[in-house]
Write a protein that holds these residues in place. Structure first.
Motif, PDB file in Angstrom:
ATOM      1  N   LYS A  98     -10.709  55.149  28.137  1.00 32.73           N
ATOM      2  CA  LYS A  98     -10.514  56.284  29.022  1.00 32.73           C
ATOM      3  C   LYS A  98      -9.377  57.180  28.551  1.00 32.73           C
ATOM      4  O   LYS A  98      -9.160  58.256  29.074  1.00 32.73           O
ATOM      5  N   LYS A  99      -8.616  56.680  27.571  1.00 32.78           N
ATOM      6  CA  LYS A  99      -7.459  57.431  27.107  1.00 32.78           C
ATOM      7  C   LYS A  99      -7.818  58.231  25.862  1.00 32.78           C
ATOM      8  O   LYS A  99      -8.551  57.761  25.004  1.00 32.78           O
ATOM      9  N   LYS A 100      -7.283  59.417  25.745  1.00 33.84           N
ATOM     10  CA  LYS A 100      -7.564  60.258  24.596  1.00 33.84           C
ATOM     11  C   LYS A 100      -6.411  60.274  23.601  1.00 33.84           C
ATOM     12  O   LYS A 100      -6.546  60.769  22.507  1.00 33.84           O
ATOM     13  N   GLU A 101      -5.284  59.721  23.999  1.00 36.24           N
ATOM     14  CA  GLU A 101      -4.123  59.739  23.130  1.00 36.24           C
ATOM     15  C   GLU A 101      -3.991  58.405  22.409  1.00 36.24           C
ATOM     16  O   GLU A 101      -4.335  57.359  22.930  1.00 36.24           O
ATOM     17  N   PHE A 102      -3.495  58.449  21.216  1.00 33.35           N
ATOM     18  CA  PHE A 102      -3.305  57.253  20.408  1.00 33.35           C
ATOM     19  C   PHE A 102      -1.827  57.015  20.166  1.00 33.35           C
ATOM     20  O   PHE A 102      -1.032  57.943  20.138  1.00 33.35           O
ATOM     21  N   GLN A 103      -1.513  55.734  19.963  1.00 31.88           N
ATOM     22  CA  GLN A 103      -0.164  55.415  19.536  1.00 31.88           C
ATOM     23  C   GLN A 103      -0.015  55.855  18.085  1.00 31.88           C
ATOM     24  O   GLN A 103      -0.842  55.512  17.235  1.00 31.88           O
ATOM     25  N   PRO A 104       0.978  56.618  17.722  1.00 30.54           N
ATOM     26  CA  PRO A 104       1.113  57.080  16.341  1.00 30.54           C
ATOM     27  C   PRO A 104       1.393  55.914  15.401  1.00 30.54           C
ATOM     28  O   PRO A 104       2.013  54.927  15.778  1.00 30.54           O
ATOM     29  N   PHE A 105       0.891  56.040  14.172  1.00 30.41           N
ATOM     30  CA  PHE A 105       1.139  55.014  13.170  1.00 30.41           C
ATOM     31  C   PHE A 105       2.621  54.994  12.805  1.00 30.41           C
ATOM     32  O   PHE A 105       3.215  56.034  12.530  1.00 30.41           O
ATOM     33  N   ARG A 106       3.202  53.828  12.810  1.00 37.87           N
ATOM     34  CA  ARG A 106       4.622  53.686  12.494  1.00 37.87           C
ATOM     35  C   ARG A 106       4.788  53.010  11.149  1.00 37.87           C
ATOM     36  O   ARG A 106       4.414  51.867  10.962  1.00 37.87           O
ATOM     37  N   GLN A 107       5.340  53.760  10.208  1.00 37.73           N
ATOM     38  CA  GLN A 107       5.566  53.235   8.867  1.00 37.73           C
ATOM     39  C   GLN A 107       6.740  52.262   8.874  1.00 37.73           C
ATOM     40  O   GLN A 107       7.799  52.557   9.419  1.00 37.73           O
ATOM     41  N   MET A 108       6.525  51.072   8.288  1.00 32.03           N
ATOM     42  CA  MET A 108       7.612  50.109   8.155  1.00 32.03           C
ATOM     43  C   MET A 108       8.686  50.681   7.244  1.00 32.03           C
ATOM     44  O   MET A 108       8.386  51.350   6.258  1.00 32.03           O
ATOM     45  N   THR A 109       9.924  50.405   7.550  1.00 28.86           N
ATOM     46  CA  THR A 109      11.040  50.810   6.699  1.00 28.86           C
ATOM     47  C   THR A 109      12.013  49.648   6.563  1.00 28.86           C
ATOM     48  O   THR A 109      12.061  48.751   7.421  1.00 28.86           O
ATOM     49  N   GLU A 110      12.779  49.674   5.497  1.00 29.91           N
ATOM     50  CA  GLU A 110      13.794  48.637   5.307  1.00 29.91           C
ATOM     51  C   GLU A 110      14.828  48.698   6.418  1.00 29.91           C
ATOM     52  O   GLU A 110      15.299  47.657   6.906  1.00 29.91           O
ATOM     53  N   GLU A 111      15.170  49.913   6.834  1.00 30.88           N
ATOM     54  CA  GLU A 111      16.149  50.065   7.915  1.00 30.88           C
ATOM     55  C   GLU A 111      15.584  49.522   9.230  1.00 30.88           C
ATOM     56  O   GLU A 111      16.291  48.856   9.996  1.00 30.88           O
ATOM     57  N   GLY A 112      14.309  49.825   9.485  1.00 32.00           N
ATOM     58  CA  GLY A 112      13.696  49.360  10.726  1.00 32.00           C
ATOM     59  C   GLY A 112      13.595  47.848  10.805  1.00 32.00           C
ATOM     60  O   GLY A 112      13.695  47.271  11.887  1.00 32.00           O
ATOM     61  N   LEU A 113      13.394  47.199   9.655  1.00 32.55           N
ATOM     62  CA  LEU A 113      13.311  45.734   9.624  1.00 32.55           C
ATOM     63  C   LEU A 113      14.679  45.084   9.502  1.00 32.55           C
ATOM     64  O   LEU A 113      14.772  43.855   9.480  1.00 32.55           O
ATOM     65  N   ARG A 114      15.716  45.891   9.387  1.00 32.19           N
ATOM     66  CA  ARG A 114      17.096  45.409   9.228  1.00 32.19           C
ATOM     67  C   ARG A 114      17.255  44.582   7.960  1.00 32.19           C
ATOM     68  O   ARG A 114      17.835  43.489   7.962  1.00 32.19           O
ATOM     69  N   LEU A 115      16.737  45.131   6.851  1.00 38.75           N
ATOM     70  CA  LEU A 115      16.856  44.464   5.560  1.00 38.75           C
ATOM     71  C   LEU A 115      18.065  45.017   4.811  1.00 38.75           C
ATOM     72  O   LEU A 115      18.364  46.208   4.888  1.00 38.75           O
ATOM     73  N   VAL A 116      18.724  44.139   4.083  1.00 38.12           N
ATOM     74  CA  VAL A 116      19.912  44.529   3.314  1.00 38.12           C
ATOM     75  C   VAL A 116      19.801  43.926   1.917  1.00 38.12           C
ATOM     76  O   VAL A 116      19.023  42.988   1.690  1.00 38.12           O
ATOM     77  N   PRO A 117      20.561  44.450   0.948  1.00 33.46           N
ATOM     78  CA  PRO A 117      20.553  43.856  -0.398  1.00 33.46           C
ATOM     79  C   PRO A 117      20.972  42.389  -0.349  1.00 33.46           C
ATOM     80  O   PRO A 117      21.761  41.982   0.509  1.00 33.46           O
ATOM     81  N   ILE A 118      20.462  41.616  -1.278  1.00 38.85           N
ATOM     82  CA  ILE A 118      20.762  40.182  -1.271  1.00 38.85           C
ATOM     83  C   ILE A 118      22.240  39.946  -1.585  1.00 38.85           C
ATOM     84  O   ILE A 118      22.852  40.667  -2.364  1.00 38.85           O
TER      85      ILE A 118
END
Length: 385
Positions: free
Chosen positions: A148-168
């Motif tokens: 019944k909904k016409k709107e979609f959740q936008p695709f969210r690209q994974m990022t290193e910042e979003g995953l809280r990744l840091v250099p080893i």
């Protein structure tokens, strides 16, 4: 080429293997008091359509009702799926995905299937950075109120910042140094670690980033104590898939560290299965949609279809050998080769690529790969022992 599960054809192109050819219905009008039985017989070269008037009254549930299909298509359009003339019951159609719009190439990557009765449609987008899949019923059913909904959740690209990744850090670097894997190899494969701020235990967690066409599409985590988990929403693909793009010969191993080990031996054309295990060993391969354990192969089919020689370098244990058999069945035994891991002592052999690298060095690992034998020959020798 991935073996099609509906036809044992090893050299079928991607679109042909994933999507069955569509058939056009007769354009002549059908009167309301006429019932038709339509039978499709498909082959690689021709399509036969037989139409016979039904002399016996059929149940309405068993016939293809054009009005029902029209209503179903209207529901699909509310979701953004625009049907064309190829969208007929009982056939797969390639459409533009409203979630990802086919990417930069505007690929018709959405595979839509309407069941024969015309009361259910299901679909999947085969672009790995989308992978949108769902179904909708003619009659409202639980779990599909989104129609019944016409709107979609936008695709969210994974990022290193979003995953809280840091250099080893130093501890993780020392761990890999002990396993004879250099910092240069770690950097090239974008191996990182999870920020300690995310965890309560403050333990060091390695992050193997999965990338496809240069984009971050998944992440697999591993503690130094060998505890594993995968980031939610990660694409199911082979680790290092971009390294075999256009390669004629590739190596498949069973773990991310083994893939890194192969690079230390001079082989960048290597990918790793994202998880061990081969699932149930059935004499009949499951359909593509039900082959969930090996979905990562189907999602990388475009790259794998271009490969002429595949060296299977899975672990030297029962699980690893079962995985090799399962891979060979899907990839085609005619283009698969298998390694034999060297002896560790009088009673055992080395388990995997990293063990050989660690205890025998990169030259020895290179010789193991170069000494791989045709898979069929390996199986024959094993059966005769």
């Amino acid at each position: 080429m991935l073996t099609s599960l509906s036809s044992i054809c090893l050299y079928r192109p991607l679109r042909t293997a994933l999507f069955f050819s569509t058939h056009n219905l007769l354009s002549s009008p059908i009167s309301s008091n006429t019932s038709l039985h339509i039978c499709y017989c498909s082959s690689s070269s021709s399509t036969q359509v037989q139409i016979a008037p039904a002399n016996v009254e059929q149940n309405e549930e068993q016939s293809i009702g054009v009005p029902k299909v029209d209503v179903l298509k209207q529901k699909l359009e509310l979701l953004g799926i625009i049907c064309d003339s190829s969208c007929v019951p009982g056939h797969y159609s390639n459409l533009l995905c409203p979630k990802c719009n086919g990417g930069q190439s505007l690929e018709r990557s959405l595979s839509l299937y309407i069941v024969q009765k015309g009361d259910l449609a299901r679909w999947r987008c085969f672009r790995t950075d989308c992978n949108w899949a769902d179904k909708v019923f003619l009659e409202g059913k639980a779990g599909h109120n989104e129609v019944k909904k016409k709107e979609f959740q936008p695709f969210r690209q994974m990022t290193e910042e979003g995953l809280r990744l840091v250099p080893i850090g130093e501890k993780v670097t020392a761990y890999f140094n002990e396993r004879k894997i250099s910092e240069e190899t770690l950097r090239r494969n974008a191996v990182m670690q999870l920020s300690n701020d995310v965890q309560r235990s403050k333990e060091d967690v390695i992050a193997f980033t999965y990338r496809h066409n240069g984009l971050l599409v998944g992440c697999k985590y591993r503690t130094l104590e060998k505890r594993f988990w995968t980031e939610r929403g990660s694409d199911k693909i082979l680790y290092g898939i971009d390294d075999i793009n256009g390669a004629a010969e590739i190596i498949i191993v069973e773990g991310e560290i083994d893939k890194l080990s192969m690079e230390e031996a001079g082989f960048c054309n290597c990918v790793s299965a994202p998880g061990g295990g081969a699932g149930k060993n059935s004499p009949i391969l499951p359909s593509m949609e039900k082959d969930t354990t090996f979905q990562y192969l189907w999602n990388c089919k475009q790259e794998l279809d271009k490969v002429s020689r595949i060296i299977l370098a899975t672990d030297n244990d029962a699980t690893g050998q079962a995985l090799a058999r399962a891979l060979a069945r899907r990839l085609g035994t005619n283009r698969c080769w298998q390694v034999s891991w060297p002896k560790k002592d009088e009673f055992s052999c080395f388990k995997d690529a990293n063990e050989v690298l660690k205890y025998m060095g990169p030259d020895a690992l290179r010789k193991v790969i170069e000494s791989a034998e045709p898979y069929q020959l390996c199986i024959s020798e094993t059966e005769t022992k």
